[in-house]
Design a protein around this motif. Sequence first.
Motif, mmCIF file in Angstrom:
data_model
loop_
_atom_site.group_PDB
_atom_site.id
_atom_site.type_symbol
_atom_site.label_atom_id
_atom_site.label_comp_id
_atom_site.label_asym_id
_atom_site.label_seq_id
_atom_site.Cartn_x
_atom_site.Cartn_y
_atom_site.Cartn_z
ATOM 1 N N GLN A 1 0.909 -1.187 0.050
ATOM 2 C CA GLN A 1 -0.033 -0.193 0.079
ATOM 3 C C GLN A 1 0.718 1.208 -0.128
ATOM 4 O OE1 GLN A 1 -2.501 -0.586 3.566
ATOM 5 N NE2 GLN A 1 -4.003 -1.997 2.441
ATOM 6 N N ILE B 1 1.137 4.411 -2.878
ATOM 7 C CA ILE B 1 0.828 5.690 -2.760
ATOM 8 C C ILE B 1 2.058 6.309 -3.330
ATOM 9 C CG2 ILE B 1 0.651 7.486 -0.995
ATOM 10 C CD1 ILE B 1 -0.863 5.227 0.899
ATOM 11 N N HIS C 1 1.785 6.541 -6.979
ATOM 12 C CA HIS C 1 1.146 7.701 -7.647
ATOM 13 C C HIS C 1 1.638 9.174 -7.268
ATOM 14 C CE1 HIS C 1 -2.329 5.039 -8.770
ATOM 15 N NE2 HIS C 1 -2.241 4.497 -7.454
ATOM 16 N N GLU C 2 2.243 9.328 -6.202
ATOM 17 C CA GLU C 2 2.834 10.645 -6.089
ATOM 18 C C GLU C 2 3.744 10.789 -7.214
ATOM 19 O OE1 GLU C 2 4.338 10.767 -2.147
ATOM 20 O OE2 GLU C 2 2.320 10.881 -1.099
#
Length: 230
Positions: free
Chosen positions: A116, A120, A123-124
Amino acid sequence: MNPPCGRCNKPVYPTEKINCLDKYWHKGCFSCEVCKMALSMTNYKGFEKKPYCTMHYPKTSFTIVTDTPENLRLKQQSMLNSQALYKEEFEKNKGKGFSVVVDTPEMQRVKKTQDQISNIKYHEEFEKSKIRSDAPPPENRQDYEDQPSNPVSHFSQSAGQMRTAAVAPHSGGKRYQAMYSYMAAEADEVSLQEGDLILDVEPIDEGWVFGFNQRTGQRGMLPANYVRPV
């Protein structure tokens, strides 16, 4: 010359000679090595050129038998099979990221959390990559909202008018091409992609210009160090 006895090493005469186990024996010396029971040619058992009775005959060891060529081949084949099974299990578990031994519920929870966090971060990084890392940062814009809206000001024909998309640029302006991608940060700015053709470009302030993006049909402000004249 009479040969020596295999047990007492005294000469053995023909009348009392027993020829057995590659040695000569007195009849009284031809006895079991353990219990000294008298033996004959019909009831003895030989081991390492020594006579034994049936009761005390040494039990043969099978350790030497395992070193035969056939047993060595079987041993080598078993080792190869073990290595093949190990490699097969290794290939099966290689993509899991953890071994079967440590695949506990706790380790699965940790792995899920790590996945997870990785998603994250991905995507950043993806959002940041929309603006190319090699593009120079746009120069600082002046806060036009803090400037007085005086029609006789030297900004009346530049920033105040250019911040509205309804203001049409002068015809016959310069043509520029985008060298880098740029994501608009304000509503009056124009987003760019590398290679976009910008028409009717007019400088409005240090580091900023106003132009028309032919690809998107948008008019607005864009950083001057992101484009070059063509």
